[in-house]
Design a protein around this motif. Structure first.
Motif, PDB file in Angstrom:
ATOM      1  N   GLU A 168       0.654  -1.367  -0.295  1.00 43.33           N
ATOM      2  CA  GLU A 168      -0.276   0.169  -0.187  1.00 43.33           C
ATOM      3  C   GLU A 168       1.069   1.189  -0.400  1.00 43.33           C
ATOM      4  O   GLU A 168       2.194   1.435   0.579  1.00 43.33           O
ATOM      5  CB  GLU A 168      -0.716  -0.101   1.077  1.00 43.33           C
ATOM      6  N   LEU A 169       0.660   1.993  -1.271  1.00 44.15           N
ATOM      7  CA  LEU A 169       1.795   3.491  -0.944  1.00 44.15           C
ATOM      8  C   LEU A 169       0.858   4.387  -1.467  1.00 44.15           C
ATOM      9  O   LEU A 169      -0.320   5.097  -1.028  1.00 44.15           O
ATOM     10  CB  LEU A 169       1.839   3.133  -2.590  1.00 44.15           C
ATOM     11  N   SER A 170       1.503   5.330  -0.256  1.00 43.38           N
ATOM     12  CA  SER A 170       1.292   6.776   0.345  1.00 43.38           C
ATOM     13  C   SER A 170       1.261   7.373  -0.927  1.00 43.38           C
ATOM     14  O   SER A 170       1.573   7.031  -2.433  1.00 43.38           O
ATOM     15  CB  SER A 170       1.462   7.467   1.248  1.00 43.38           C
ATOM     16  N   GLY A 171       0.442   9.240  -1.303  1.00 44.92           N
ATOM     17  CA  GLY A 171       0.261   9.457  -2.286  1.00 44.92           C
ATOM     18  C   GLY A 171       1.766   9.698  -2.739  1.00 44.92           C
ATOM     19  O   GLY A 171       1.992  10.102  -3.914  1.00 44.92           O
ATOM     20  N   ASP A 172       2.752  10.075  -1.657  1.00 45.30           N
ATOM     21  CA  ASP A 172       3.853  10.487  -2.460  1.00 45.30           C
ATOM     22  C   ASP A 172       4.770   9.674  -3.040  1.00 45.30           C
ATOM     23  O   ASP A 172       5.968   9.774  -3.559  1.00 45.30           O
ATOM     24  CB  ASP A 172       4.673  11.026  -0.921  1.00 45.30           C
ATOM     25  N   GLN A 173       4.525   8.166  -1.695  1.00 50.72           N
ATOM     26  CA  GLN A 173       5.556   7.085  -1.870  1.00 50.72           C
ATOM     27  C   GLN A 173       5.066   7.038  -3.582  1.00 50.72           C
ATOM     28  O   GLN A 173       5.958   6.212  -4.647  1.00 50.72           O
ATOM     29  CB  GLN A 173       5.197   6.071  -1.637  1.00 50.72           C
ATOM     30  N   ARG A 174       2.961   6.584  -4.379  1.00 53.71           N
ATOM     31  CA  ARG A 174       3.254   6.388  -5.791  1.00 53.71           C
ATOM     32  C   ARG A 174       3.979   7.175  -6.583  1.00 53.71           C
ATOM     33  O   ARG A 174       4.509   7.085  -7.344  1.00 53.71           O
ATOM     34  CB  ARG A 174       1.944   6.345  -5.463  1.00 53.71           C
ATOM     35  N   GLU A 175       4.384   9.213  -6.338  1.00 52.75           N
ATOM     36  CA  GLU A 175       4.163   9.850  -7.122  1.00 52.75           C
ATOM     37  C   GLU A 175       6.037   9.508  -7.251  1.00 52.75           C
ATOM     38  O   GLU A 175       6.859   9.246  -9.134  1.00 52.75           O
ATOM     39  CB  GLU A 175       4.290  11.125  -6.712  1.00 52.75           C
TER      40      GLU A 175
END
Length: 77
Positions: free
Chosen positions: A11-18
């Protein structure tokens, strides 16, 4: 009949995904790293391990290893 559930869940946070998506788009990142990031993103996007294995042309063993390593160590792993 469904297969067994994987113990590895990304599961990724928005920052990690970016950050991961930026790496995939980069033209200066080594191809091996891009492939590993694509594998992590595939699992995070809800693909099964079987689907992700085909999408990134990686064995189950390696796919699970890179997902676990990302979960434990983040990008440094």
């Amino acid at each position: 009949m469904q297969g067994r559930r994987s113990a590895v869940v990304v599961e990724l946070s928005g920052d990690q995904r970016e950050e991961l998506e930026r790496i995939v788009r980069s033209r200066t990142v080594p191809p091996g790293l891009v492939r590993r990031v694509q594998a992590v993103l595939a699992i995070a996007n809800g693909m099964t391990f079987r689907e992700a294995m085909k999408a990134v042309d990686m064995s189950d063993k390696h796919l699970r290893k890179w997902c676990r390593r990302y979960l434990e160590e983040g990008m440094s792993g």
